[in-house]
Scaffold this motif. Structure first.
Motif, PDB file in Angstrom:
ATOM      1  N   ASP A   1       0.808  -1.227   0.000  1.00  0.00           N
ATOM      2  CA  ASP A   1       0.000   0.000   0.000  1.00  0.00           C
ATOM      3  C   ASP A   1       0.841   1.277   0.000  1.00  0.00           C
ATOM      4  OD1 ASP A   1      -2.491   1.244  -0.048  1.00  0.00           O
ATOM      5  OD2 ASP A   1      -2.559   1.440   2.126  1.00  0.00           O
ATOM      6  N   THR A   2       2.162   1.149   0.025  1.00  0.00           N
ATOM      7  CA  THR A   2       3.051   2.312   0.032  1.00  0.00           C
ATOM      8  C   THR A   2       3.522   2.618  -1.382  1.00  0.00           C
ATOM      9  OG1 THR A   2       3.789   1.789   2.273  1.00  0.00           O
ATOM     10  CG2 THR A   2       5.175   3.284   0.976  1.00  0.00           C
ATOM     11  N   ASN A   3       3.255   3.807  -1.860  1.00  0.00           N
ATOM     12  CA  ASN A   3       3.597   4.160  -3.240  1.00  0.00           C
ATOM     13  C   ASN A   3       5.075   3.978  -3.540  1.00  0.00           C
ATOM     14  OD1 ASN A   3       0.986   4.855  -4.142  1.00  0.00           O
ATOM     15  ND2 ASN A   3       1.164   6.928  -3.323  1.00  0.00           N
ATOM     16  N   THR A   4       5.948   4.345  -2.587  1.00  0.00           N
ATOM     17  CA  THR A   4       7.389   4.283  -2.827  1.00  0.00           C
ATOM     18  C   THR A   4       7.943   2.865  -2.797  1.00  0.00           C
ATOM     19  OG1 THR A   4       7.743   4.777  -0.480  1.00  0.00           O
ATOM     20  CG2 THR A   4       7.831   6.628  -2.029  1.00  0.00           C
ATOM     21  N   SER A   5       7.093   1.892  -2.516  1.00  0.00           N
ATOM     22  CA  SER A   5       7.528   0.492  -2.619  1.00  0.00           C
ATOM     23  C   SER A   5       7.658   0.053  -4.076  1.00  0.00           C
ATOM     24  CB  SER A   5       6.532  -0.441  -1.923  1.00  0.00           C
ATOM     25  OG  SER A   5       6.461  -0.180  -0.535  1.00  0.00           O
ATOM     26  N   TRP A   6       7.192   0.898  -4.997  1.00  0.00           N
ATOM     27  CA  TRP A   6       7.056   0.487  -6.384  1.00  0.00           C
ATOM     28  C   TRP A   6       7.777   1.426  -7.341  1.00  0.00           C
ATOM     29  CZ3 TRP A   6       4.721  -4.124  -6.737  1.00  0.00           C
ATOM     30  CH2 TRP A   6       3.905  -4.522  -5.674  1.00  0.00           C
ATOM     31  N   SER A   7       8.134   0.895  -8.483  1.00  0.00           N
ATOM     32  CA  SER A   7       8.680   1.697  -9.575  1.00  0.00           C
ATOM     33  C   SER A   7       7.892   1.385 -10.846  1.00  0.00           C
ATOM     34  CB  SER A   7      10.163   1.380  -9.803  1.00  0.00           C
ATOM     35  OG  SER A   7      10.670   2.121 -10.890  1.00  0.00           O
ATOM     36  N   PRO A   8       7.267   2.412 -11.463  1.00  0.00           N
ATOM     37  CA  PRO A   8       7.209   3.810 -11.034  1.00  0.00           C
ATOM     38  C   PRO A   8       6.483   3.970  -9.698  1.00  0.00           C
ATOM     39  CG  PRO A   8       5.660   3.388 -12.806  1.00  0.00           C
ATOM     40  CD  PRO A   8       6.496   2.160 -12.684  1.00  0.00           C
ATOM     41  N   VAL A   9       6.624   5.148  -9.097  1.00  0.00           N
ATOM     42  CA  VAL A   9       6.148   5.376  -7.737  1.00  0.00           C
ATOM     43  C   VAL A   9       4.630   5.501  -7.729  1.00  0.00           C
ATOM     44  CG1 VAL A   9       6.294   6.858  -5.716  1.00  0.00           C
ATOM     45  CG2 VAL A   9       8.309   6.491  -7.144  1.00  0.00           C
ATOM     46  N   SER A  10       3.974   4.363  -7.603  1.00  0.00           N
ATOM     47  CA  SER A  10       2.525   4.316  -7.484  1.00  0.00           C
ATOM     48  C   SER A  10       2.117   2.882  -7.217  1.00  0.00           C
ATOM     49  CB  SER A  10       1.838   4.825  -8.757  1.00  0.00           C
ATOM     50  OG  SER A  10       0.437   4.805  -8.600  1.00  0.00           O
ATOM     51  N   LYS A  11       1.381   2.644  -6.148  1.00  0.00           N
ATOM     52  CA  LYS A  11       0.972   1.283  -5.812  1.00  0.00           C
ATOM     53  C   LYS A  11       0.044   0.744  -6.904  1.00  0.00           C
ATOM     54  CE  LYS A  11      -2.670   3.126  -2.853  1.00  0.00           C
ATOM     55  NZ  LYS A  11      -3.080   3.358  -1.462  1.00  0.00           N
ATOM     56  N   PRO A  12       0.245  -0.489  -7.338  1.00  0.00           N
ATOM     57  CA  PRO A  12      -0.594  -1.063  -8.393  1.00  0.00           C
ATOM     58  C   PRO A  12      -1.977  -1.408  -7.880  1.00  0.00           C
ATOM     59  CG  PRO A  12       1.001  -2.679  -7.614  1.00  0.00           C
ATOM     60  CD  PRO A  12       1.312  -1.399  -6.922  1.00  0.00           C
ATOM     61  N   ASN A  13      -2.981  -0.919  -8.589  1.00  0.00           N
ATOM     62  CA  ASN A  13      -4.363  -1.204  -8.205  1.00  0.00           C
ATOM     63  C   ASN A  13      -5.269  -0.904  -9.392  1.00  0.00           C
ATOM     64  OD1 ASN A  13      -6.589  -1.902  -6.644  1.00  0.00           O
ATOM     65  ND2 ASN A  13      -6.781   0.149  -5.755  1.00  0.00           N
ATOM     66  N   SER A  14      -5.093  -1.708 -10.457  1.00  0.00           N
ATOM     67  CA  SER A  14      -5.830  -1.456 -11.687  1.00  0.00           C
ATOM     68  C   SER A  14      -5.831  -2.723 -12.534  1.00  0.00           C
ATOM     69  CB  SER A  14      -5.156  -0.323 -12.468  1.00  0.00           C
ATOM     70  OG  SER A  14      -5.628  -0.273 -13.799  1.00  0.00           O
ATOM     71  N   ASP A  15      -6.863  -2.882 -13.380  1.00  0.00           N
ATOM     72  CA  ASP A  15      -6.900  -4.046 -14.261  1.00  0.00           C
ATOM     73  C   ASP A  15      -5.871  -3.957 -15.384  1.00  0.00           C
ATOM     74  OD1 ASP A  15      -8.004  -2.294 -16.142  1.00  0.00           O
ATOM     75  OD2 ASP A  15     -10.007  -3.154 -16.055  1.00  0.00           O
ATOM     76  N   THR A  16      -5.114  -2.866 -15.435  1.00  0.00           N
ATOM     77  CA  THR A  16      -4.009  -2.762 -16.394  1.00  0.00           C
ATOM     78  C   THR A  16      -2.655  -3.007 -15.737  1.00  0.00           C
ATOM     79  OG1 THR A  16      -3.764  -0.373 -16.080  1.00  0.00           O
ATOM     80  CG2 THR A  16      -5.315  -1.108 -17.783  1.00  0.00           C
ATOM     81  N   SER A  17      -2.631  -3.172 -14.420  1.00  0.00           N
ATOM     82  CA  SER A  17      -1.367  -3.344 -13.695  1.00  0.00           C
ATOM     83  C   SER A  17      -0.851  -4.777 -13.821  1.00  0.00           C
ATOM     84  CB  SER A  17      -1.553  -3.010 -12.210  1.00  0.00           C
ATOM     85  OG  SER A  17      -1.922  -1.665 -12.027  1.00  0.00           O
ATOM     86  N   VAL A  18       0.402  -4.908 -14.257  1.00  0.00           N
ATOM     87  CA  VAL A  18       1.086  -6.194 -14.276  1.00  0.00           C
ATOM     88  C   VAL A  18       2.327  -6.041 -13.401  1.00  0.00           C
ATOM     89  CG1 VAL A  18       2.192  -7.980 -15.666  1.00  0.00           C
ATOM     90  CG2 VAL A  18       0.234  -6.703 -16.591  1.00  0.00           C
ATOM     91  N   VAL A  19       2.299  -6.689 -12.258  1.00  0.00           N
ATOM     92  CA  VAL A  19       3.291  -6.487 -11.210  1.00  0.00           C
ATOM     93  C   VAL A  19       4.455  -7.452 -11.385  1.00  0.00           C
ATOM     94  CG1 VAL A  19       3.656  -6.619  -8.725  1.00  0.00           C
ATOM     95  CG2 VAL A  19       1.512  -5.702  -9.617  1.00  0.00           C
ATOM     96  N   ASN A  20       5.677  -6.953 -11.159  1.00  0.00           N
ATOM     97  CA  ASN A  20       6.855  -7.814 -11.216  1.00  0.00           C
ATOM     98  C   ASN A  20       7.609  -7.758  -9.890  1.00  0.00           C
ATOM     99  OD1 ASN A  20       8.856  -9.516 -12.406  1.00  0.00           O
ATOM    100  ND2 ASN A  20      10.174  -7.728 -12.649  1.00  0.00           N
TER     101      ASN A  20
END
Length: 211
Positions: free
Chosen positions: A47-66
């Motif tokens: 839930d922390t934006n800075t945990s991710w690159s780019p800086v935004s937590k994934p929460n969308s049907d277009t998000s593919v997380v690695n």
């Protein structure tokens, strides 16, 4: 009525095991391309934006997380206490990621490209210890020498959608899958000590309850 497949360590109880050929609805779908990556060399919060690159937590049907090579320590726990939606989750690290917490992840079809959701493991042993919900037919693909475990005490809720397990690696169900599963693997294995409440259709591959 509902049938139950129990993955028990001492016996095989496959009351609904079916053998046959199942149409692969993923034929022709290009591999999902990650567009957001875990950015911490260690544990942290989804839930922390800075945990991710780019800086935004994934929460969308277009998000593919690695969950990739940023992790150099033996293991990391990604804490998820919310409800998040993604199109795909990928694990690509010989070290171990665990997604854990009181939250959930919904695997959703991409509303723009119509890509069906997937969980894919390229390397390493990884664990999902949150509830998983499907809003479309989904696939779990685990490559040779790798493993993915759905943890005890958690549920994979198919919501009348199909779940297809592919790849040459090992997928373990230690919790509960609410729905029907198709096994379509050349040299892979579906194991674990959990329960599948619907039909288990084995087109090819090894089903090894308790392992």
């Amino acid at each position: 009525g509902t049938t139950t497949t129990t993955f028990a360590p001492t016996y095989v109880a496959l009351a609904s095991l079916r053998l046959g050929v199942v149409d692969d609805i993923f034929t022709g779908q290009a591999p999902l391309q990650p567009n957001v990556a875990w950015n911490i060399n260690g544990s942290g919060d989804w839930d922390t934006n800075t945990s991710w690159s780019p800086v935004s937590k994934p929460n969308s049907d277009t998000s593919v997380v690695n969950f990739g090579d940023v992790l150099t320590s033996p293991s990391a726990i990604v804490t998820n206490n919310g409800a998040f939606t993604v199109n795909g989750i990928g694990f690509d690290n010989a070290n171990s990621y665990t997604i854990a917490g009181t939250g959930s992840v919904t695997l959703a079809q991409n509303g723009s490209t119509s890509a069906l959701p997937e969980i894919f493991v390229t390397q390493g042993p990884h664990t999902i210890a949150v509830d998983v919900n499907l809003n479309a037919a989904a696939r779990v693909n685990v490559e040779a020498g790798s493993s993915l475990t759905f943890a005890s005490g958690k549920s994979v809720n198919l919501n009348s959608n199909s779940l297809t397990v592919t790849g040459d690696g090992t997928t373990n169900v230690n919790g509960t899958v609410n729905g029907s599963v198709v096994v379509d693997m050349d040299n892979g294995m579906l194991g674990g000590t959990g329960t599948i409440t619907g039909n288990l259709t084995n087109t090819r591959g090894t089903v090894a309850p308790g392992l």
